[in-house]
Scaffold this active site. Structure first.
Site, PDB file in Angstrom:
ATOM      1  N   GLU A 147       0.624  -8.305  10.686  1.00  7.70           N
ATOM      2  CA  GLU A 147       2.274  -8.259  10.620  1.00  7.70           C
ATOM      3  C   GLU A 147       2.025 -10.043   9.785  1.00  7.70           C
ATOM      4  O   GLU A 147       1.769 -11.197   9.513  1.00  7.70           O
ATOM      5  CB  GLU A 147       2.532  -9.284  12.037  1.00  7.70           C
ATOM      6  CG  GLU A 147       3.555  -9.305  12.164  1.00  7.70           C
ATOM      7  CD  GLU A 147       3.949  -9.322  14.630  1.00  7.70           C
ATOM      8  OE1 GLU A 147       2.931 -10.086  14.982  1.00  7.70           O
ATOM      9  OE2 GLU A 147       5.115  -9.220  14.637  1.00  7.70           O
ATOM     10  N   GLY A 202      -1.392 -18.139  16.178  1.00 16.67           N
ATOM     11  CA  GLY A 202      -2.553 -18.179  16.836  1.00 16.67           C
ATOM     12  C   GLY A 202      -3.904 -17.553  17.313  1.00 16.67           C
ATOM     13  O   GLY A 202      -4.668 -17.505  17.226  1.00 16.67           O
ATOM     14  N   ALA A 203      -2.780 -15.543  16.910  1.00 17.58           N
ATOM     15  CA  ALA A 203      -2.984 -15.102  17.317  1.00 17.58           C
ATOM     16  C   ALA A 203      -2.295 -13.460  16.843  1.00 17.58           C
ATOM     17  O   ALA A 203      -0.948 -13.623  17.171  1.00 17.58           O
ATOM     18  CB  ALA A 203      -3.298 -14.485  19.173  1.00 17.58           C
ATOM     19  N   MET A 204      -3.116 -12.547  17.540  1.00 15.60           N
ATOM     20  CA  MET A 204      -2.246 -11.013  16.284  1.00 15.60           C
ATOM     21  C   MET A 204      -2.914 -10.251  17.920  1.00 15.60           C
ATOM     22  O   MET A 204      -4.044  -9.643  17.460  1.00 15.60           O
ATOM     23  CB  MET A 204      -2.474 -10.809  15.256  1.00 15.60           C
ATOM     24  CG  MET A 204      -1.727  -9.838  13.924  1.00 15.60           C
ATOM     25  SD  MET A 204      -0.170  -9.997  14.873  1.00 15.60           S
ATOM     26  CE  MET A 204       0.810  -8.480  14.312  1.00 15.60           C
ATOM     27  N   ASN A 253      -3.228  -6.792  17.719  1.00 14.29           N
ATOM     28  CA  ASN A 253      -3.090  -5.554  16.787  1.00 14.29           C
ATOM     29  C   ASN A 253      -3.523  -4.878  17.662  1.00 14.29           C
ATOM     30  O   ASN A 253      -4.437  -5.389  19.060  1.00 14.29           O
ATOM     31  CB  ASN A 253      -4.723  -5.844  15.415  1.00 14.29           C
ATOM     32  CG  ASN A 253      -4.764  -6.766  15.008  1.00 14.29           C
ATOM     33  OD1 ASN A 253      -2.932  -6.606  14.173  1.00 14.29           O
ATOM     34  ND2 ASN A 253      -5.049  -8.013  15.107  1.00 14.29           N
ATOM     35  N   HIS A 313      -1.032 -13.422  25.909  1.00 13.59           N
ATOM     36  CA  HIS A 313      -0.298 -12.785  25.719  1.00 13.59           C
ATOM     37  C   HIS A 313       0.293 -11.599  24.441  1.00 13.59           C
ATOM     38  O   HIS A 313       0.656 -10.957  24.514  1.00 13.59           O
ATOM     39  CB  HIS A 313       0.964 -14.251  24.184  1.00 13.59           C
ATOM     40  CG  HIS A 313       2.407 -13.792  23.515  1.00 13.59           C
ATOM     41  ND1 HIS A 313       2.855 -14.668  23.856  1.00 13.59           N
ATOM     42  CD2 HIS A 313       2.013 -13.710  22.512  1.00 13.59           C
ATOM     43  CE1 HIS A 313       4.169 -14.281  22.856  1.00 13.59           C
ATOM     44  NE2 HIS A 313       3.023 -13.944  22.229  1.00 13.59           N
ATOM     45  N   GLU A 314      -0.796 -11.785  24.000  1.00 12.70           N
ATOM     46  CA  GLU A 314      -1.375 -11.124  22.899  1.00 12.70           C
ATOM     47  C   GLU A 314      -1.682  -9.380  24.156  1.00 12.70           C
ATOM     48  O   GLU A 314      -1.758  -8.403  23.673  1.00 12.70           O
ATOM     49  CB  GLU A 314      -2.719 -11.465  21.550  1.00 12.70           C
ATOM     50  CG  GLU A 314      -2.789 -11.906  21.236  1.00 12.70           C
ATOM     51  CD  GLU A 314      -1.260 -12.726  20.972  1.00 12.70           C
ATOM     52  OE1 GLU A 314      -0.992 -11.660  20.026  1.00 12.70           O
ATOM     53  OE2 GLU A 314      -1.011 -13.986  20.744  1.00 12.70           O
ATOM     54  N   HIS A 322       1.350  -7.783  25.361  1.00  8.70           N
ATOM     55  CA  HIS A 322       2.161  -7.078  23.959  1.00  8.70           C
ATOM     56  C   HIS A 322       1.366  -5.905  23.478  1.00  8.70           C
ATOM     57  O   HIS A 322       2.427  -4.917  23.362  1.00  8.70           O
ATOM     58  CB  HIS A 322       1.409  -7.953  22.578  1.00  8.70           C
ATOM     59  CG  HIS A 322       2.444  -9.140  22.277  1.00  8.70           C
ATOM     60  ND1 HIS A 322       3.738  -8.624  21.669  1.00  8.70           N
ATOM     61  CD2 HIS A 322       2.124  -9.767  21.345  1.00  8.70           C
ATOM     62  CE1 HIS A 322       4.518  -9.743  21.089  1.00  8.70           C
ATOM     63  NE2 HIS A 322       3.295 -10.417  20.853  1.00  8.70           N
ATOM     64  N   GLU A 360       8.886 -10.518  21.339  1.00 11.97           N
ATOM     65  CA  GLU A 360       8.225 -12.057  20.883  1.00 11.97           C
ATOM     66  C   GLU A 360       9.044 -12.764  22.030  1.00 11.97           C
ATOM     67  O   GLU A 360       8.197 -13.561  23.309  1.00 11.97           O
ATOM     68  CB  GLU A 360       8.280 -12.339  19.566  1.00 11.97           C
ATOM     69  CG  GLU A 360       7.427 -12.145  18.506  1.00 11.97           C
ATOM     70  CD  GLU A 360       5.815 -12.102  18.990  1.00 11.97           C
ATOM     71  OE1 GLU A 360       5.782 -12.693  19.946  1.00 11.97           O
ATOM     72  OE2 GLU A 360       5.148 -11.725  18.212  1.00 11.97           O
TER      73      GLU A 360
HETATM   74  N1  PHE Z   1       2.495 -11.234  16.817  1.00  9.49           N
HETATM   75  C1  PHE Z   1       1.835 -12.659  16.849  1.00  9.49           C
HETATM   76  C2  PHE Z   1       1.745 -13.329  18.225  1.00  9.49           C
HETATM   77  O1  PHE Z   1       2.179 -12.194  19.013  1.00  9.49           O
HETATM   78  C3  PHE Z   1       2.237 -13.383  15.684  1.00  9.49           C
HETATM   79  C4  PHE Z   1       1.718 -13.947  13.970  1.00  9.49           C
HETATM   80  C5  PHE Z   1       2.854 -12.656  13.959  1.00  9.49           C
HETATM   81  C6  PHE Z   1       0.442 -13.634  13.996  1.00  9.49           C
HETATM   82  C7  PHE Z   1       2.380 -13.254  12.157  1.00  9.49           C
HETATM   83  C8  PHE Z   1       0.428 -13.301  13.002  1.00  9.49           C
HETATM   84  C9  PHE Z   1       1.175 -13.479  12.031  1.00  9.49           C
HETATM   85  O2  PHE Z   1       3.183 -13.869  18.717  1.00  9.49           O
HETATM   86 ZN    ZN Z   2       4.033 -12.529  19.799  1.00 16.51          ZN
END
Ligand code: PHE
Ligand code: ZN
Length: 878
Positions: free
Chosen positions: A125, A265-267, A269, A301-302, A305, A324
Site C-alpha cells: 500500500e 505503524g502497520a499494514m 495485508n 485496527h489492522e 481492516h 481508514e
Molecule cells: N493501511 C495502513 C493502516 O492500517 C497504513 C499504511 C499505509 C501502512 C501505507 C503502510 C503503508 O492504517
Molecule cells: Zn488503517
C-alpha cells in the site's frame, strides 16, 4: 525541483479495460538479485471494444521475459517505460507471463520488496506492488492470488504469504518451498510475502460459527517473550468484532510479522499483517502504558481492516478514508469498550485538535476525501484517518446506535467483495434510517472546519432560553466558497446542582432529546419553560469536529468543569478556561496572566484532584494545560514560540504552587508497589501519579526534582521510569542530564528504549537542543535509514517548538538539509518530516522568512522525490 509528476483527479476515474481473473506468482528468494514470475489471466471487460492496449504499472525492475498464451513476445509487441508495460492488442482472453528481476537488498524505500534485518518483506500500500511485478496496481482490480515461494532453508525457514497454506516441502540443496492460496479476491495493495529466519508464538481462536483459526506472531529470535500482550489484544479484537459488528474471521490462519524497518505503524495485508515492531513488542521493563495502549489499538485496527478495507475495499485511492476513517472509528470504539469511553474520547479529541486542526488550518488542508492528488503516499493524514473517523461518528450520533448498526450490517452485506466509494457507504445508512444524509456526506468532500459562534440569554420572567448559533466556514486551498455544514450538537441545560433541566417546547432548530441539529448558517433557538437559569453545555462528547466560540463566562465554564454530567465537557470546559487565560498572554506583547485568573484554574484543578467520584485517568487528563501546539493554534498568527512556551510554563508553575500540598498528598497516595499490569485502572493510577509529579516539578524545582530523580531510580517499570525522566527533560531541568546518561548506560540495549532516550534528548527545551540532535545522528545506535530512529529523534524535535522554531532559522536549515538527504533513500519518510513546516506561515515575520528561505533553498538545490516535491509545493504555495 523535478516536477514531472502528474496530478490525478477523482473525476478521471475509469475502469480497467481488462478484467484480471487470477494471479499466480512464483518467487525464488535471493539477497541481491532475484526473479519474480507472474502468470496473470486476463479477459476483456464486457462492453469494451476489442484490441485495447493492455497497460500495466511497473517501476524499478528489469523485465527478463514476457509471453502471451505461452508465446514469447517480439520487441515490437510491447513497450516498457520506467513506469509501465504496454502490450498492444492482446486477445480477448489471454494469459500474460512475465519474469522480472528485483534487487531487494538495495531497496531502501521500504516499499515493494525489501529486506529488514535480513528478513525479506513487502509493503504494497498504496502503490508498492508495481515494484514487485507488472500489474494493474489499483485497488479496484481484484483477483485470487496463488503464491509459490522458494528459498534456502537456513536463510528463510519461514515462508509466509496471504490466505491459507496449501503445500510445502523440501527441495534439493538445503532448499524448501511453500505455496499459499488466498481464496478471497483482493487488490494488489493487500498482497504480502515474508521470508526469513524468525521466531514465533502461537495461539488459536474459534469463531462464533465454530471455525478454528491458527494465530501466530513472528518476531526476531529472542523477542518471543515480548509478544503476549499483542496476542492477547488480537484475540480480544477478534471477539469484539464478532459481538459488536457481527464480523467473523474468514481464513484458517492469521499471521502477524513484526519488522524493525517500516514506514508507518502497520499494514492490514490479508491474513498476514505486517507491523512496525514498536507496535508489537512489550514487557513491563521496556514498554510504557502508552505503548501498551497503542499496541492494543493498532492490533485491533489492522485486524478490523479484514472487513472494512479487505472484504470491502476502495474503488480508488480518493476513497482512502472509506477504509481508514471507518476503521479508526472502529478501533476507537474497541478501546472505549475495553477501557474508559470518556477518557478515550478526551484523548482522541485532544490529539485531533493538536494534529488534524493544525493540518486543516494550514496549506496542507484537504478534505477526508480529496478530489486530486499528486502523491497518494502524502494522504495518509490526520484528516483522512482521524477526521474521517469523526464523520462516521457523526452518522452514529445522528442516527443512534441501533440504526447505525443496521446501516453497518447493510454495508457489510451489500458491498462484500466490492471496491466501494464513500457514496455507497452513506447510502447504506440512508436505507437503514430512511433519512437523507447528503448533508453529512459533504463532510467527506469539504476541507476546513466550521467555527461556531454561540450567544445566549435567559429571560427569567418568561422562563425562556434563547440561543443563537452561527457558523462560518473559511476558505481552504482549492476550495473557496463553502455552504453551511450539517452539525449534530449533543447538549444539555445544566442546573446549579448539575442535573440537566427540561423544557416544554423548542423552536428554531430540530431538537430531539439531547441532540440539536444545526444545518443553516444561523439558528435562533428558543427553549420555553426552562425553570431556572441554566448553564449551556454544547457539543457534549465532542459531537462534531468544529471550533466553538461562545459567550459563556469564565464562571459558566468553571461551573461546567465542576458539574456537567458529560465528562468530556467537564474536561473541555476547563481547557477552555485555560485557553481564555493563556492565549491572550501568549500573543506577542501579551500581558502575563493575572494571579487571580490562574487562581481560578488552580481551584478547579484542586477540586478535580480531590473529587472521589472521578477516575484517575480522567483526572490525569483534566490536570493538564493545553499543549504548546494547541496554544499556538489558538494564537493563530504572528506566533513567537518562546512567548507561548514562557506563558505556558509560568502558568503551570503558578497553578502548581497553589495546589502543591494537594499534589504532594495525591502523589504519595498513588505510589504503590503492586506488580505491573497494563490494565486501564492501573495505567490510570500511574498516569495521575505522573501528572502530579510533573506539576510538583513545576511548583518547586528543587523538591520536585528530588521526587522525580527518586522515582526514576526506584521505578519498577518503564512507565514510571520514563515518566520521571520525561518530567525532568520536558521542563529542561538541570537534573535531567545526569539521569539521561544513567538511562543510556542502563536501559538502551533495547533499541526501542533507545528510541525513547532519543526523543527525550530532542524535546529538552534548552538552547543546546539542535546541537544535541545533530550529534546524536552520529551515535553508533542511530541509523538514518530506520524510520523509528529518525522519527524518535527528529520527529520529536518538531514538538520542541522553541528549539525547532529558533529565531535564527538554524533548525529550519538543518531539517531541510536532512530531508534532502533522507529523500534519496526513503522518500516517504522524508516527505513526512517535511510536514514539520506546515504551520510556518503562522510564525512572526523573522521566523517565517527564515523558514521560507530554508524551504526555497530546498526547492532550488535538490532533485527531490515526487513525495517531497508535492509537500514542498503545497507548503510554499498553499
Ligand atoms: N493501511 C495502513 C493502516 O492500517 C497504513 C499504511 C499505509 C501502512 C501505507 C503502510 C503503508 O492504517
Ligand atoms: Zn488503517
Amino acid at each position: 525541483m523535478s516536477d514531472d509528476h502528474a496530478t490525478t483527479y477523482l473525476s478521471d476515474y475509469k475502469q480497467s479495460d481488462y478484467v484480471l481473473e487470477t494471479t499466480e506468482l512464483d518467487v525464488v528468494f535471493a539477497p541481491d538479485e532475484m526473479d519474480v514470475k507472474a502468470k496473470l489471466t486476463f479477459s476483456l471487460r464486457e462492453g469494451t471494444a476489442p484490441g485495447q492496449t493492455l497497460k500495466l504499472d511497473g517501476e524499478r525492475m528489469e523485465l527478463v521475459s514476457i509471453s502471451v498464451d505461452g508465446h514469447p513476445l517480439e520487441e515490437s509487441e510491447y513497450i516498457v517505460t520506467d513506469k509501465s508495460l504496454e502490450v498492444s492488442s492482446p486477445p480477448e482472453k489471454f494469459v500474460l507471463e512475465t519474469v522480472v528481476r528485483l534487487k531487494p537488498e538495495a531497496n531502501k524505500s521500504l516499499e515493494g520488496l525489501y529486506r529488514s534485518s535480513g528478513v525479506w518483506c513487502t509493503q504494497c500500500e498504496a502503490e508498492g506492488f508495481r515494484r514487485i511485478t507488472y500489474f494493474y496496481d489499483r485497488p479496484d482490480v481484484m483477483s485470487v492470488f496463488t503464491v509459490r515461494m522458494e528459498a534456502d532453508k537456513s536463510d528463510a525457514p519461514v515462508l509466509l504469504s496471504n490466505g491459507n497454506p496449501v503445500e510445502s516441502g523440501d527441495l534439493d540443496g538445503n532448499r524448501h518451498f511453500a505455496v499459499w492460496h488466498d481464496p478471497h479476491p483482493k487488490p494488489s495493495y493487500l498482497f504480502a510475502m515474508v521470508a526469513g529466519d524468525l521466531a514465533h508464538i502461537s495461539d488459536e481462536f474459534t469463531t462464533s460459527s465454530g471455525k478454528h483459526v491458527d494465530l501466530a506472531i513472528y518476531v526476531e529470535h529472542g523477542k518471543e517473550g515480548q509478544c503476549a500482550w499483542a496476542m492477547d489484544s488480537l484475540i480480544r479484537s477478534m471477539k469484539w468484532d464478532e459481538e459488536r459488528f457481527g464480523c467473523e474471521y474468514d481464513l484458517d490462519v492469521f499471521n502477524i510479522v513484526a519488522v524493525s524497518d517500516f514506514n508507518l505503524g502497520a499494514m492490514e495485508n490479508k491474513g498476514l499483517n505486517i507491523f512496525n515492531d514498536k507496535y508489537i513488542l512489550s514487557d513491563p521493563q521496556t514498554a510504557t502504558d502508552q505503548d501498551y495502549e497503542n499496541i492494543e489499538a493498532i492490533i485491533a485496527h489492522e485486524y478490523f481492516h479484514n472487513w472494512t478495507g479487505n472484504r470491502i475495499t476502495c474503488r480508488d485511492w480518493f476513497q482512502l478514508c472509506l477504509k481508514e476513517g471507518l476503521t479508526v472509528f472502529r478501533d476507537q470504539e474497541f478501546t472505549s469498550d475495553e477501557r474508559s469511553r470518556a477518557v478515550k474520547r478526551i484523548e482522541d479529541t485532544r490529539d485531533l485538535r493538536a494534529h488534524q486542526f493544525a493540518e486543516d488550518s494550514g496549506p496542507l488542508s484537504h478534505p477526508p476525501r480529496p478530489n486530486q492528488f499528486k502523491e497518494i503516499n502524502n494522504f495518509y493524514t490526520a484528516t483522512v484517518y482521524e477526521k474521517g473517523a469523526e464523520v462516521v461518528r457523526m452518522i452514529l450520533t445522528y442516527l443512534g446506535k441501533d440504526t447505525f448498526r443496521k446501516g453497518m450490517d447493510i454495508y457489510l452485506e451489500r458491498h462484500d467483495g466490492d471496491a466501494a466509494v464513500i457514496e455507497d457507504f452513506v447510502k447504506c445508512f440512508e436505507d437503514a434510517s430512511g433519512k437523507d444524509l447528503s448533508h453529512l456526506q459533504k463532510w467527506y468532500t469539504v476541507a476546513g472546519r466550521p467555527e461556531i459562534n454561540v450567544s445566549h440569554s435567559y429571560d427569567a420572567e418568561n422562563k425562556r432560553l434563547s440561543v443563537t448559533l452561527a457558523q462560518t466556514n473559511k476558505a481552504t486551498p482549492n476550495d473557496a466558497e463553502k455552504e453551511p455544514k450539517f452539525i449534530p450538537i449533543r447538549f444539555g441545560l445544566v442546573s446549579n446542582n448539575g442535573v440537566d433541566l427540561n423544557w416544554n417546547s423548542v423552536s428554531g432548530a430540530q431538537v430531539e432529546g439531547d441532540l440539536m441539529i444545526m444545518d443553516q448558517a444561523e439558528h435562533h433557538v428558543v427553549f420555553e419553560g426552562v425553570s431556572s437559569k441554566p448553564t449551556l453545555s454544547l457539543f457534549r462528547e465532542f459531537s462534531s469536529p468544529v471550533s466553538v466560540k461562545s459567550d459563556l463566562t469564565m464562571e459558566d465554564k468553571l461551573n461546567l468543569a465542576r458539574l456537567d454530567n458529560d465528562p468530556f465537557n467537564r474536561w473541555d470546559s476547563l481547557q477552555n478556561v485555560a485557553l481564555d487565560i493563556l492565549v491572550p498572554a501568549a500573543k506577542v506583547g501579551g500581558e502575563d496572566p493575572s494571579p487571580q485568573d490562574l487562581g481560578k484554574l488552580a481551584d478547579a484543578f484542586r477540586a478535580i484532584l480531590i473529587d472521589d467520584d472521578v477516575d484517575n485517568a480522567f483526572k490525569a487528563l483534566a490536570l493538564a494545560l493545553p499543549s504548546q501546539i494547541v496554544l499556538a493554534e489558538h494564537v493563530g498568527t504572528d506566533i513567537d514560540p518562546e512567548r507561548v512556551y514562557d506563558v505556558r510554563r509560568m502558568s503551570l508553575s503558578a497553578i502548581a504552587s497553589m495546589i502543591e500540598p494537594e499534589l504532594a498528598a495525591a502523589y504519595k497516595s498513588l505510589v504503590d508497589d503492586a506488580d505491573y499490569s497494563p490494565d486501564a485502572a492501573s495505567a490510570g493510577k500511574r498516569a495521575l501519579k505522573n501528572q502530579c509529579l510533573g506539576l510538583l516539578l513545576a511548583a518547586d524545582d528543587e523538591k520536585g526534582s528530588q521526587v522525580a530523580v527518586a522515582q526514576y531510580h526506584e521505578a519498577a517499570n518503564m512507565s514510571d521510569r520514563s515518566a520521571a525522566l520525561g518530567a525532568l527533560a520536558s521542563a529542561g531541568h538541570p537534573a535531567a542530564k545526569e539521569v539521561l546518561a544513567h538511562f543510556r548506560e542502563n536501559y538502551c540495549d533495547n533499541i526501542l528504549v533507545f528510541d525513547k532516550w532519543l526523543s527525550l534528548n530532542a524535546i529538552m527545551p534548552d538552547s543546546a537542543a539542535l546541537d544535541r540532535v545533530k550529534s546524536l545522528m552520529d551515535d553508533p545506535q542511530f541509523n538514518i535509514e530506520n524510520p523509528n530512529r529518525v522519527r524518535s529523534l527528529v520527529g520529536a524535535f518538531a514538538s520542541n517548538q522553541v528549539q525547532f522554531g529558533r529565531r535564527d532559522g538554524a533548525s529550519f536549515e538543518f531539517i531541510t538539509g536532512l530531508v534532502a538527504d533522507i529523500d534519496t533513500r526513503t522518500p516517504q519518510l522524508a516527505a513526512r518530516l517535511l510536514t514539520m513546516f506546515r504551520s510556518f506561515k503562522k510564525y512572526e515575520s523573522t521566523r517565517r522568512e527564515a523558514a521560507r528561505s530554508a524551504l526555497e533553498n530546498l526547492k532550488n538545490d535538490s532533485k527531490l522525490s515526487p513525495d517531497c516535491t508535492d509537500i514542498l509545493e503545497r507548503t510554499l504555495n498553499g
